[in-house]
Design an enzyme around this catalytic site. Structure first.
Site, PDB file in Angstrom:
ATOM      1  N   ASP A  88       0.868  -1.176   0.000  1.00 32.25           N
ATOM      2  CA  ASP A  88       0.000   0.000   0.000  1.00 32.25           C
ATOM      3  C   ASP A  88       0.905   1.226   0.000  1.00 32.25           C
ATOM      4  O   ASP A  88       1.952   1.229   0.653  1.00 32.25           O
ATOM      5  CB  ASP A  88      -0.853   0.045   1.265  1.00 32.25           C
ATOM      6  CG  ASP A  88      -2.022  -0.921   1.245  1.00 32.25           C
ATOM      7  OD1 ASP A  88      -2.100  -1.764   0.330  1.00 32.25           O
ATOM      8  OD2 ASP A  88      -2.865  -0.829   2.156  1.00 32.25           O
ATOM      9  N   HIS A 145       4.781  -7.468   0.270  1.00 36.45           N
ATOM     10  CA  HIS A 145       4.396  -8.768  -0.282  1.00 36.45           C
ATOM     11  C   HIS A 145       5.114  -9.033  -1.601  1.00 36.45           C
ATOM     12  O   HIS A 145       5.722  -8.132  -2.196  1.00 36.45           O
ATOM     13  CB  HIS A 145       2.888  -8.828  -0.459  1.00 36.45           C
ATOM     14  CG  HIS A 145       2.143  -8.810   0.846  1.00 36.45           C
ATOM     15  ND1 HIS A 145       1.526  -9.920   1.368  1.00 36.45           N
ATOM     16  CD2 HIS A 145       1.948  -7.805   1.746  1.00 36.45           C
ATOM     17  CE1 HIS A 145       0.965  -9.605   2.528  1.00 36.45           C
ATOM     18  NE2 HIS A 145       1.206  -8.327   2.784  1.00 36.45           N
ATOM     19  N   SER A 251       8.515   3.828   5.035  1.00 36.41           N
ATOM     20  CA  SER A 251       9.663   4.050   4.174  1.00 36.41           C
ATOM     21  C   SER A 251       9.293   3.841   2.716  1.00 36.41           C
ATOM     22  O   SER A 251       8.180   4.168   2.305  1.00 36.41           O
ATOM     23  CB  SER A 251      10.822   3.144   4.580  1.00 36.41           C
ATOM     24  OG  SER A 251      12.018   3.617   4.016  1.00 36.41           O
TER      25      SER A 251
END
Length: 287
Positions: A88, A145, A251
């Site tokens: 995201d 992921h 980050s």
């Protein structure tokens, strides 16, 4: 205010000390104080706790537990696409690697060789290929992921600075993503090799992978590398969409792909919000 002037205080701040302190504070269980701090953070950044596997703020013993929270099942369905968005966040930049150069921001480029810790042979595998730089803000889900199924071959912890990685800093600090501390993960896949790099930043207490655990600290100030066998004990293979790592505070992720590997989603654009599991691209040459 010009971006370079806006980031000037970051050159003067004791970033390592601030980050070490933040890491210790975020891992400390302080009862009601921790719950209150999380509640303020959720309100300040508009975090959607309805997506969390556990939406009750009081159930998180430490700030790190909250920050690396899991999502509820089904919150991020995987697109029918050979390449998935791994996080995201927001698209910083993406596009072609021009010889050894990656676009950081208007007027700023840096080299793939520098990004991967000075390994010119590794960087050469991505000459003329594609890159994507994805920024995770404080409000975002902070697990990372797999964009496709892959087998880990190397992990490289590259020491570096700890500048912020927000858009203003990206425009104001030359070579930012090859300057900050980072964890470079090299994978082989059915589509070819790819690199997934976790870039550290100010207040990022640590970065972790599912196969290693917390990579930093320690921060010995020297490059560290691990190699992984193709099969047997110590081998690491991860499925498409599987968790591969996480940031303890926010980050950036930088990915590298070889030439003629993928064609990015035509809906992607710098500044666009993204969600883990959405289509990132198609195989190069596909319809």
């Amino acid at each position: 205010m010009p971006d370079r002037l806006a980031v000037l205080p970051q050159y003067l701040l004791p970033k390592q000390a601030l980050t070490a302190f933040a890491g210790r504070a975020a891992s400390f269980a302080a009862g009601e104080w921790t719950t209150s701090a999380i509640r303020r953070f959720v309100a300040r950044y508009g975090v959607d706790m309805n997506e969390a596997a556990d939406p009750d703020i009081a159930h998180y013993a430490t700030f790190n537990d909250f920050f690396t929270r899991a999502l509820r099942p089904g919150a991020r369905p995987l697109a029918d696409s050979p390449w998935l968005c791994p996080v995201d966040g927001t698209i910083s930049q993406f596009g072609a690697i021009e010889r050894d150069q990656i676009l950081q921001a208007k007027g700023h480029r840096y080299s793939t060789t520098a990004l991967v810790g000075g390994d010119a042979a590794l960087a050469a595998r991505f000459e003329g290929g594609q890159f994507a730089t994805l920024y995770l803000s404080p409000r975002d889900y902070h697990r990372i992921h797999m964009p496709c199924a892959g087998r880990l071959t190397r992990m490289i912890h590259v020491p570096g600075a700890l500048f912020s990685v927000n858009p203003t800093t990206a425009r104001g600090v030359p070579g930012l993503f090859a300057r900050n501390e980072r964890v470079v993960c090299v994978f082989e896949s059915d589509q070819g090799p790819f690199v997934l790099t976790l870039v550290g930043a100010t207040i990022v207490g640590s970065m972790a992978t599912v196969w290693h655990g917390v990579v930093n600290p320690p921060r010995p100030g020297t490059l560290r590398e691990w190699s992984y066998p193709e099969r047997g004990e110590g081998s690491v293979s991860l499925a498409r969409g599987a968790e591969m790592g996480r940031f303890l505070l926010g980050s950036t992720v930088v990915m590298l792909f070889p030439k003629d590997t993928l064609r990015f989603n035509p809906e992607w654009a710098p500044g666009r919000a993204i969600r883990m599991g959405e289509a990132m691209g198609l195989a190069a040459g596909s319809d």
